[in-house]
Design a protein around this motif. Structure first.
Motif, PDB file in Angstrom:
ATOM      1  N   SER A 126     -74.516 -69.509 -12.332  1.00  0.00           N
ATOM      2  CA  SER A 126     -73.886 -70.199 -13.471  1.00  0.00           C
ATOM      3  C   SER A 126     -73.546 -71.636 -13.091  1.00  0.00           C
ATOM      4  O   SER A 126     -73.198 -72.436 -13.936  1.00  0.00           O
ATOM      5  CB  SER A 126     -72.606 -69.469 -13.878  1.00  0.00           C
ATOM      6  N   PHE A 127     -73.602 -71.926 -11.785  1.00  0.00           N
ATOM      7  CA  PHE A 127     -73.185 -73.224 -11.223  1.00  0.00           C
ATOM      8  C   PHE A 127     -71.714 -73.516 -11.525  1.00  0.00           C
ATOM      9  O   PHE A 127     -71.316 -74.654 -11.622  1.00  0.00           O
ATOM     10  CB  PHE A 127     -74.114 -74.356 -11.712  1.00  0.00           C
ATOM     11  N   ASP A 128     -70.943 -72.477 -11.672  1.00  0.00           N
ATOM     12  CA  ASP A 128     -69.510 -72.599 -11.959  1.00  0.00           C
ATOM     13  C   ASP A 128     -68.759 -71.811 -10.887  1.00  0.00           C
ATOM     14  O   ASP A 128     -68.625 -70.588 -10.962  1.00  0.00           O
ATOM     15  CB  ASP A 128     -69.233 -72.034 -13.358  1.00  0.00           C
ATOM     16  N   ARG A 129     -68.278 -72.535  -9.893  1.00  0.00           N
ATOM     17  CA  ARG A 129     -67.649 -71.853  -8.759  1.00  0.00           C
ATOM     18  C   ARG A 129     -66.217 -71.416  -9.047  1.00  0.00           C
ATOM     19  O   ARG A 129     -65.546 -70.885  -8.161  1.00  0.00           O
ATOM     20  CB  ARG A 129     -67.725 -72.724  -7.510  1.00  0.00           C
ATOM     21  N   ILE A 135     -69.202 -66.926  -6.725  1.00  0.00           N
ATOM     22  CA  ILE A 135     -69.002 -66.921  -5.271  1.00  0.00           C
ATOM     23  C   ILE A 135     -69.665 -65.662  -4.695  1.00  0.00           C
ATOM     24  O   ILE A 135     -70.378 -65.727  -3.681  1.00  0.00           O
ATOM     25  CB  ILE A 135     -67.485 -66.922  -4.933  1.00  0.00           C
ATOM     26  N   ASN A 136     -69.459 -64.532  -5.356  1.00  0.00           N
ATOM     27  CA  ASN A 136     -70.074 -63.279  -4.876  1.00  0.00           C
ATOM     28  C   ASN A 136     -71.592 -63.380  -4.846  1.00  0.00           C
ATOM     29  O   ASN A 136     -72.250 -62.914  -3.912  1.00  0.00           O
ATOM     30  CB  ASN A 136     -69.646 -62.110  -5.774  1.00  0.00           C
ATOM     31  N   ARG A 137     -72.169 -64.024  -5.867  1.00  0.00           N
ATOM     32  CA  ARG A 137     -73.643 -64.149  -5.931  1.00  0.00           C
ATOM     33  C   ARG A 137     -74.174 -65.013  -4.786  1.00  0.00           C
ATOM     34  O   ARG A 137     -75.113 -64.621  -4.092  1.00  0.00           O
ATOM     35  CB  ARG A 137     -74.048 -64.853  -7.239  1.00  0.00           C
ATOM     36  N   ARG A 307     -77.435 -66.537 -16.764  1.00  0.00           N
ATOM     37  CA  ARG A 307     -78.644 -65.919 -17.315  1.00  0.00           C
ATOM     38  C   ARG A 307     -79.285 -66.839 -18.348  1.00  0.00           C
ATOM     39  O   ARG A 307     -79.358 -66.520 -19.541  1.00  0.00           O
ATOM     40  CB  ARG A 307     -78.277 -64.566 -17.933  1.00  0.00           C
ATOM     41  N   PRO A 308     -79.752 -68.044 -17.896  1.00  0.00           N
ATOM     42  CA  PRO A 308     -80.231 -69.051 -18.857  1.00  0.00           C
ATOM     43  C   PRO A 308     -81.439 -68.583 -19.662  1.00  0.00           C
ATOM     44  O   PRO A 308     -81.683 -69.096 -20.755  1.00  0.00           O
ATOM     45  CB  PRO A 308     -80.585 -70.251 -17.955  1.00  0.00           C
ATOM     46  N   ILE A 309     -82.161 -67.601 -19.152  1.00  0.00           N
ATOM     47  CA  ILE A 309     -83.344 -67.136 -19.880  1.00  0.00           C
ATOM     48  C   ILE A 309     -82.965 -66.497 -21.214  1.00  0.00           C
ATOM     49  O   ILE A 309     -83.750 -66.484 -22.162  1.00  0.00           O
ATOM     50  CB  ILE A 309     -84.174 -66.175 -18.993  1.00  0.00           C
ATOM     51  N   THR A 310     -81.718 -66.013 -21.313  1.00  0.00           N
ATOM     52  CA  THR A 310     -81.266 -65.438 -22.591  1.00  0.00           C
ATOM     53  C   THR A 310     -81.049 -66.534 -23.635  1.00  0.00           C
ATOM     54  O   THR A 310     -81.032 -66.260 -24.830  1.00  0.00           O
ATOM     55  CB  THR A 310     -79.961 -64.618 -22.427  1.00  0.00           C
ATOM     56  N   LEU A 311     -80.890 -67.784 -23.145  1.00  0.00           N
ATOM     57  CA  LEU A 311     -80.759 -68.917 -24.076  1.00  0.00           C
ATOM     58  C   LEU A 311     -82.131 -69.465 -24.437  1.00  0.00           C
ATOM     59  O   LEU A 311     -82.400 -69.794 -25.585  1.00  0.00           O
ATOM     60  CB  LEU A 311     -79.948 -70.051 -23.441  1.00  0.00           C
TER      61      LEU A 311
END
Ligand code: UD1
Length: 372
Positions: A126-129, A135-137, A307-311
């Motif tokens: 998500s590029f949102d830390r 963080i887990n990913r 999950r940008p592919i859903t967009l």
């Protein structure tokens, strides 16, 4: 041929539908002996047991019963209990799923014991830390030996972070494997009896991210927006325990009066409700994917998605401000939302690919020529 031991670690609700198809597919490889370890991160009957029954998961070999706690307490307790278990019962490979605290805790313990780790649903960002899951990913991917991605953006993210390409395998989405298998059963069921829908259109909502529910102001704004929407379309809202707790603590019950509030639902009921919904409103990760597969408009209450592919291919739209939600819902109701298409390899066969690659890596069977 020598046999190999593969241990699956699951803990939270979204892990269960990802592990089920992988465990089933690995059964086709007789040289692999599997064990299922439940960390106990989720422990309520309707957050855990009902999923085991409906997904046909075997009973866990052990439940570490760690329960709830702060991020550090929960992660540390999983690590301590799992280390003890793995020292007594060594594995040849540990499989972890998704991005929950059980995922990083299990990966970290295993790799430090010298046990290779396979991460199912690798590479999403998500590029949102500020999200605990991000963080887990990132950390899980850095220490995994086999990385199974659901979409090619995952491969790109991993390569950019320096993961060597031979570890990365684009296999598609295992969550969709479960959906493909169980959709006919879900559709054949009557909707749960305690929801008086009377055949009328409805919006289905789920909400549990700390960013939405832990901040009292944000939760109040969101419930206010839902209350407004409920004057146009009925709202069905199975409430996550975390969210239920926050609504109670913050005395916001009056704002949720116009909504059908339910306890969390089992897998089949939730899928049936998604399939028949006019629009789905969520802050979950997996639901963005399920609605994309089902072709149901989805409004995601977040400023970003891993999950940008859903967009780009699917039916998902991000809605950042709660105040913008009513307009977006009305648009989805009148226009039907984006049409969308099903992303590549979301075909119900991802777990078979994972099983083939895993078996080959463990030296159990010949490589599969058709693997992408
Ligand atoms: C976790 C995952 C999240 C996932 C979600 C799905 C992390 C960091 N977060 O969030 O990514 O989308 O699961 O549900 O791992 N509780 C109960 N009963 C339960 C489980 C939880 O009452 O069976 C309550 C407890 O008050 C607990 C709170 O929910 O403190 C939060 O649970 P926790 O496992 O910490 O995170 P989730 O919000 O469920």
């Amino acid at each position: 041929m020598s046999s190999k031991k593969v241990f699956h670690i699951v803990g939270a609700r979204p892990n269960f539908m990802k592990a089920a198809p992988v465990i089933a597919a690995l059964k086709d490889h007789p040289g692999i002996h599997q064990r299922l370890i439940h960390t106990g991160q989720h422990y309520d009957k309707n957050m855990s047991d009902v999923f085991f029954q409906q997904l046909g998961l075997p009973s866990p070999d052990i439940n570490l019963e760690v329960g709830s706690g702060s991020q550090a307490v929960q992660t540390a307790q999983i690590m301590m209990s799992l280390e003890e278990f793995l020292l007594a019962q060594p594995a040849d490979l540990v499989m972890v799923y998704g991005d929950v605290n059980s995922t990083i805790a299990a990966a970290l313990v295993s790799v430090k014991l010298g046990i290779p780790v396979a991460h199912v649903e690798a590479g999403l960002r998500s590029f949102d830390r500020s999200m605990p899951e991000e963080i887990n990913r990132i950390l899980t991917d850095q220490i995994s030996n086999l990385l199974f991605t659901p979409s090619l953006d995952g491969n790109e993210n991993l390569k950019r972070e320096g993961v060597s390409p031979e570890k990365i395998h684009f296999v598609g989405n295992v969550m969709i494997d479960t959906l493909v298998r169980l959709l006919p059963q879900a559709e054949a069921r009557p909707l749960p009896q305690n929801i008086p829908l009377n055949g009328k259109p409805y919006a289905l909502i789920t909400l549990h991210r700390p960013s939405n529910v832990d901040n009292p102001k944000n939760l109040e704004r969101l419930l206010g927006a839902l209350e407004k929407i409920s004057r146009k379309i009925q709202i069905v809202f199975p409430v996550h325990p975390r969210t239920a707790q926050r609504i109670r603590q913050q005395g916001l019950e009056n704002l949720s009066r116009g909504l059908f509030l339910l306890d969390p639902l089992g897998y089949l009921d939730f899928i049936a409700l998604q399939k028949k919904a006019t629009v789905v409103i969520t802050d979950s990760g997996g639901i963005q994917e399920e609605t994309t597969f089902l072709g149901i408009p989805c409004l995601t209450l977040r400023k970003n998605t891993e999950r940008p592919i859903t967009l780009t291919l699917g039916t998902n739209r991000l809605v950042e401000e709660p105040e913008a939600l009513p307009e977006e819902v009305y648009r989805a109701i009148s226009a039907g939302g984006p049409r969308g298409s099903v992303p590549p390899l979301w075909d119900g066969k991802s777990a078979t690919r994972i099983a083939e690659i895993t078996a080959t890596t463990l030296g159990i069977s010949a490589p599969l020529a058709a693997t992408i």
